[in-house]
Design an enzyme around this catalytic site. Structure first.
Site, PDB file in Angstrom:
ATOM      1  N   ARG A  33       0.854  -1.185   0.000  1.00  9.93           N
ATOM      2  CA  ARG A  33       0.000   0.000   0.000  1.00  9.93           C
ATOM      3  C   ARG A  33       0.889   1.233   0.000  1.00  9.93           C
ATOM      4  O   ARG A  33       1.569   1.526   0.973  1.00  9.93           O
ATOM      5  CB  ARG A  33      -0.951  -0.007   1.208  1.00  9.93           C
ATOM      6  CG  ARG A  33      -1.997  -1.106   1.132  1.00  9.93           C
ATOM      7  CD  ARG A  33      -2.814  -0.988  -0.116  1.00  9.93           C
ATOM      8  NE  ARG A  33      -4.012  -1.823  -0.078  1.00  9.93           N
ATOM      9  CZ  ARG A  33      -4.884  -1.871  -1.068  1.00  9.93           C
ATOM     10  NH1 ARG A  33      -4.686  -1.174  -2.177  1.00  9.93           N
ATOM     11  NH2 ARG A  33      -5.943  -2.632  -0.970  1.00  9.93           N
ATOM     12  N   ALA A  37     -10.875  -6.993  -1.441  1.00  9.73           N
ATOM     13  CA  ALA A  37     -11.814  -5.873  -1.501  1.00  9.73           C
ATOM     14  C   ALA A  37     -11.632  -5.124  -2.805  1.00  9.73           C
ATOM     15  O   ALA A  37     -10.629  -5.288  -3.502  1.00  9.73           O
ATOM     16  CB  ALA A  37     -11.578  -4.934  -0.323  1.00  9.73           C
ATOM     17  N   GLU A  49     -14.507  -9.507  -6.834  1.00  7.27           N
ATOM     18  CA  GLU A  49     -13.259  -9.201  -6.135  1.00  7.27           C
ATOM     19  C   GLU A  49     -12.664 -10.438  -5.459  1.00  7.27           C
ATOM     20  O   GLU A  49     -11.443 -10.615  -5.477  1.00  7.27           O
ATOM     21  CB  GLU A  49     -13.470  -8.078  -5.124  1.00  7.27           C
ATOM     22  CG  GLU A  49     -13.661  -6.722  -5.757  1.00  7.27           C
ATOM     23  CD  GLU A  49     -12.440  -6.211  -6.522  1.00  7.27           C
ATOM     24  OE1 GLU A  49     -11.294  -6.610  -6.214  1.00  7.27           O
ATOM     25  OE2 GLU A  49     -12.630  -5.404  -7.457  1.00  7.27           O
ATOM     26  N   GLU A  65      -8.928 -11.499  -6.781  1.00  8.98           N
ATOM     27  CA  GLU A  65      -7.784 -11.350  -5.885  1.00  8.98           C
ATOM     28  C   GLU A  65      -7.285 -12.660  -5.294  1.00  8.98           C
ATOM     29  O   GLU A  65      -6.091 -12.793  -5.016  1.00  8.98           O
ATOM     30  CB  GLU A  65      -8.118 -10.375  -4.753  1.00  8.98           C
ATOM     31  CG  GLU A  65      -8.266  -8.953  -5.252  1.00  8.98           C
ATOM     32  CD  GLU A  65      -8.388  -7.940  -4.131  1.00  8.98           C
ATOM     33  OE1 GLU A  65      -8.184  -8.292  -2.947  1.00  8.98           O
ATOM     34  OE2 GLU A  65      -8.691  -6.783  -4.446  1.00  8.98           O
ATOM     35  N   GLU A 105      -4.195  -5.746 -13.748  1.00 10.08           N
ATOM     36  CA  GLU A 105      -2.814  -5.687 -14.231  1.00 10.08           C
ATOM     37  C   GLU A 105      -1.885  -4.853 -13.343  1.00 10.08           C
ATOM     38  O   GLU A 105      -0.678  -5.039 -13.368  1.00 10.08           O
ATOM     39  CB  GLU A 105      -2.765  -5.190 -15.672  1.00 10.08           C
ATOM     40  CG  GLU A 105      -3.207  -3.744 -15.848  1.00 10.08           C
ATOM     41  CD  GLU A 105      -3.147  -3.294 -17.295  1.00 10.08           C
ATOM     42  OE1 GLU A 105      -2.954  -2.086 -17.513  1.00 10.08           O
ATOM     43  OE2 GLU A 105      -3.291  -4.133 -18.205  1.00 10.08           O
TER      44      GLU A 105
END
Length: 185
Positions: A67, A79, A95, A99, A141
């Site tokens: 992050r 999420a 999602e 993920e 991507e």
């Protein structure tokens, strides 16, 4: 019971500062209840979902992701943001698959909350996913994640160490602990 009219801040003017792919930023001048004025910096966000996916073995499926605002990786729930007009359940299904590669038999809406109402209007839908079936992840991507499966104790330890610290995952962790405490599934 909710008589809060005396707290209302009337918007006098709005200035759009920034419009990006994820957020918009504006500055409002408001009239305060005491008659004075103030500026409010407001982030507009179209909303998001998070998925507390629990395996049949009682493990939480999470992702470790870098992050940039924190300059480090943290562990959090799968999420993502809602696309315009998208239903929260459809976003949760998408999602989770993108993920983690997991698909779920059951999605249950657990909670709805504002992530940080002091400056943002983002509303987050939290789902619990069960009856998981493992598959191949398909991240965006520009999205790089490691999928991790955690026991409740492992998740607690990551929370204590600060590796889990985002609001959606902490809310889910407390909900998971409550389910365990009360013996509900």
């Amino acid at each position: 019971m909710n008589d809060s009219k005396h707290l209302y801040e009337k918007t006098l003017s709005t200035q759009q500062i920034f419009e990006g792919k994820v957020i918009k930023l504006r500055v409002d001048e408001v009239l305060l209840p005491n008659g004075k004025t103030a500026k409010r910096e407001i982030v507009n966000h179209q909303g998001a979902v998070a998925v507390m996916a629990l395996t049949d073995e009682g493990k939480l499926v999470a992702v470790r992701q870098f992050r940039k605002p924190l300059e480090r990786a943290i562990v959090e729930l799968p999420a993502g943001k809602l696309e315009p007009g998208e239903e929260p359940l459809a976003c949760a299904i998408r999602e989770l698959k993108e993920e983690t590669g997991y698909e779920a038999e059951t999605f249950t809406h657990l909670s709805l909350f504002y992530t940080s109402p002091g400056f943002a209007d983002e509303l987050l839908h939290l789902f619990v996913a069960t009856g998981l079936k493992k598959g191949e992840s398909q991240p965006d991507e520009d999205e790089f994640v490691d999928v991790v499966e955690l026991t409740l104790e492992e998740a607690r330890e990551l929370h204590r160490s600060g590796e889990i610290g985002d609001a959606k995952t902490v809310v889910a962790l407390f909900a998971w602990e409550s389910r365990e405490f009360y013996g509900t599934k």
